[in-house]
Design an enzyme around this catalytic site. Structure first.
Site, short mmCIF file in Angstrom:
data_model
loop_
_atom_site.label_atom_id
_atom_site.label_comp_id
_atom_site.label_asym_id
_atom_site.label_seq_id
_atom_site.Cartn_x
_atom_site.Cartn_y
_atom_site.Cartn_z
N GLU A 164 0.81 -1.22 0.00
CA GLU A 164 0.00 0.00 0.00
C GLU A 164 0.85 1.28 0.00
O GLU A 164 0.68 2.15 0.86
CB GLU A 164 -0.97 -0.01 1.18
CG GLU A 164 -1.89 -1.23 1.19
CD GLU A 164 -2.74 -1.35 2.46
OE1 GLU A 164 -2.72 -0.44 3.29
OE2 GLU A 164 -3.43 -2.37 2.60
N GLU A 274 -5.64 -11.15 -0.77
CA GLU A 274 -6.40 -10.93 0.46
C GLU A 274 -7.90 -10.95 0.19
O GLU A 274 -8.67 -10.22 0.84
CB GLU A 274 -6.02 -9.59 1.12
CG GLU A 274 -4.54 -9.42 1.39
CD GLU A 274 -4.20 -8.12 2.10
OE1 GLU A 274 -5.11 -7.47 2.65
OE2 GLU A 274 -3.01 -7.75 2.11
O1 G3I Z 1 -2.08 -7.42 18.97
C1 G3I Z 1 -3.06 -6.60 19.65
C2 G3I Z 1 -3.44 -7.22 20.94
O2 G3I Z 1 -2.32 -7.23 21.80
C3 G3I Z 1 -4.57 -6.41 21.56
O3 G3I Z 1 -5.03 -7.06 22.70
C4 G3I Z 1 -5.73 -6.29 20.57
C5 G3I Z 1 -6.83 -5.40 21.10
O4 G3I Z 1 -7.63 -4.89 20.06
O5 G3I Z 1 -5.26 -5.69 19.38
C6 G3I Z 1 -4.26 -6.48 18.76
O6 G3I Z 1 -3.86 -5.88 17.58
C7 G3I Z 1 -4.78 -5.93 16.51
C8 G3I Z 1 -4.18 -6.72 15.37
O7 G3I Z 1 -5.04 -6.71 14.25
C9 G3I Z 1 -3.91 -8.18 15.74
O8 G3I Z 1 -5.09 -8.81 16.09
C10 G3I Z 1 -5.10 -4.52 16.06
O9 G3I Z 1 -5.81 -3.83 17.08
C11 G3I Z 1 -5.91 -4.54 14.79
O10 G3I Z 1 -6.01 -3.21 14.29
C12 G3I Z 1 -5.24 -5.39 13.75
O11 G3I Z 1 -6.05 -5.43 12.63
C13 G3I Z 1 -5.43 -5.93 11.45
C14 G3I Z 1 -5.37 -4.84 10.38
O12 G3I Z 1 -4.79 -5.39 9.20
C15 G3I Z 1 -4.55 -3.63 10.80
O13 G3I Z 1 -4.70 -2.63 9.83
C16 G3I Z 1 -6.29 -7.07 10.93
O14 G3I Z 1 -6.27 -8.16 11.86
C17 G3I Z 1 -5.76 -7.54 9.57
O15 G3I Z 1 -6.67 -8.44 9.02
C18 G3I Z 1 -5.62 -6.36 8.65
O16 G3I Z 1 -5.04 -6.83 7.44
C19 G3I Z 1 -4.84 -5.85 6.41
C20 G3I Z 1 -3.61 -6.28 5.63
O17 G3I Z 1 -2.52 -6.44 6.48
C21 G3I Z 1 -3.29 -5.28 4.51
N1 G3I Z 1 -4.45 -5.09 3.64
C22 G3I Z 1 -5.69 -4.72 4.34
C23 G3I Z 1 -6.03 -5.76 5.42
C24 G3I Z 1 -7.34 -5.43 6.10
O18 G3I Z 1 -7.30 -4.21 6.76
#
Ligand code: G3I
Length: 426
Positions: A164, A274
């Site tokens: 991105e 994805e």
């Molecule tokens: O690791 C922490 C954890 O310690 C905490 O307890 C928890 C509380 O909310 O958050 C955890 O982190 C989260 C992380 O996922 C792991 O679960 C983040 O808040 C959350 O924002 C994060 O979301 C990820 C997102 O990318 C971030 O932008 C999604 O799982 C993941 O599916 C998503 O994937 C992205 C690709 O990498 C790039 N393309 C878009 C796609 C969807 O947004």
């Protein structure tokens, strides 16, 4: 953690509006998983079919692990290889979760994609909050890529090297690297360093909302054209394909195919990296039918493109998906429901993979303009490019030719003038 859910939600919402595509019917009832499973069906079509692994802990859920291993031949860490998790402090790497996911994949004959090495999001606070000189950032990026790619050398088939780098409007997406190293210098550096760290890994640029011809696709095309022109070692482009179920005709398959073929003529592979297709909650038979059609359509485009060899969804069960928390009111985006039962989307994928390729019979575009018109109008010199089922024809590797008279690639995709080869029965 520098996650920006607001920007992400806005971006994805716009993306969903831009990607209102659907490709025709499917059975809205849940059924048993197919025999053979998706991975075997895909293998017979020369395709790896993959899914994002939510996290290492989910691999301890028997239904999760069993379904993943049975159906998929490729995995990708949904989060575990991102900077914020794998490199939490300047001199600390945490490979535990990513190692567990790679080990699971290897134990079940799955290859892995690596995601990712440079992104604007999910970076550690020490990086985003720190103050670094240009030379320090160059060193930090090099060290990270050498350490992470080196750690998995020989075990990752495809790396999303840069993720991105283009904002939703087509402008450059600011990130710690673009700000501190310069753009595209940081992109060149990331690819060159990754290549040196694991020469066997295929190196991808990965992005969203590039599935249809658009200004945004043109911006990404220009970016990767620049890489190719500078001799930067890029192998392919990842189409994230976070889509929303809606209505559209089979020209959407052609749109995706158009973009894939434009990259093919640049010498690049493409991967669906994805894919998910969200619906308005709660799902209905009609919305699951639309969703199934979308899944089949994206798969058809990948099968039709000679340069598409990996087809990966962002998860596989609705029990674990980023969609509901990011886009409230939407979800149920994956081929298995929350109870690991197959959905119509699964049936559509299996049915599409099971169709035997047709024997090659070629048609010829007379001019680039005719070829372009054919792709958008679904005909090749009067014959349908896609049939009434949305199945159809595309170009095989040996048949693809470009009519560009320029010796160097232009920054807009050239028109298509080539031979079409059916790979589907109707
Ligand atoms: O690791 C922490 C954890 O310690 C905490 O307890 C928890 C509380 O909310 O958050 C955890 O982190 C989260 C992380 O996922 C792991 O679960 C983040 O808040 C959350 O924002 C994060 O979301 C990820 C997102 O990318 C971030 O932008 C999604 O799982 C993941 O599916 C998503 O994937 C992205 C690709 O990498 C790039 N393309 C878009 C796609 C969807 O947004």
């Amino acid at each position: 953690m520098t996650s920006n859910p607001t920007r992400r939600a806005v971006a994805v919402s716009v993306l969903l509006l831009a990607a209102v595509i659907s490709f025709g019917g499917a059975n809205p009832t849940a059924t048993a998983a197919s025999t053979p499973p998706l991975r075997d069906l895909a293998a017979s079509r020369g395709l790896r079919v993959g899914a994002a692994i939510n996290d290492a802990a989910t691999l301890g859920i028997p239904a999760y692990a069993d379904t993943l291993a049975r159906e998929y031949s490729m995995g990708v860490s949904e989060n575990a290889m991102k900077w914020g998790l794998i490199h939490p402090a300047p001199n600390t790497y945490d490979f535990a979760d990513a190692d567990a996911e790679v080990a699971f994949a290897e134990a079940h004959g799955m290859t892995m994609r690596g995601h990712n090495l440079a992104w604007w999001n999910q970076n550690p606070a020490w990086l985003t909050g720190g103050t670094f000189t240009h030379d320090q950032l160059v060193q930090i990026l090099d060290d990270h890529i050498n350490t992470v790619v080196g750690h998995y050398k020989g075990r990752i088939a495809e790396w999303d090297v840069v993720n991105e780098a283009v904002a939703l409007d087509g402008s450059a997406q600011p990130n710690p690297w673009s700000n501190g190293i310069g753009n595209p210098a940081y992109i060149d550096q990331a690819f060159r360093t990754a290549r040196a760290a694991d020469p066997a890994a295929k190196l991808f640029y990965n992005d969203y909302a590039i599935e249809q011809p658009s200004q945004r696709f043109d911006a990404v095309y220009a970016l990767v054209t620049g890489l190719v022109q500078r001799g930067v070692p890029i192998d392919g482009v990842g189409f994230q394909a976070h889509l929303g179920a809606n209505t559209c005709d089979s020209s959407c398959v052609n749109g995706m195919l158009t973009n894939m073929l434009a990259l093919h003529r640049l010498g690049l592979q493409v991967s669906i990296t994805e894919l998910d297709v969200s619906v308005v909650l709660p799902p209905t038979p009609a919305s699951l039918t639309e969703q199934a059609s979308m899944y089949a359509g994206v798969l058809k485009a990948c099968l039709l493109a000679p340069n598409c060899h990996s087809f990966v969804t962002w998860g596989f069960t609705d029990a674990y998906s980023w969609i509901p928390s990011t886009l409230p009111g939407r979800g149920a985006a994956l081929p298995f429901d929350e109870s690991y039962q197959t959905k119509p989307a699964y049936d559509a994928l299996a049915a599409t993979l099971a169709k035997p390729p047709m024997a090659p019979t070629c048609g010829q575009f007379s001019t680039p303009a005719a070829a372009q018109a054919a792709l958008s109008g679904n005909t090749v010199d009067g014959a349908p490019l896609l049939d009434a089922n949305g199945d159809g024809v595309a170009c095989n590797e040996s048949a693809v030719t470009t009519t560009s008279t320029s010796s160097s690639p232009s920054t807009t995709p050239p028109a298509i003038a080539t031979v079409a080869v059916p790979r589907f029965t109707g």
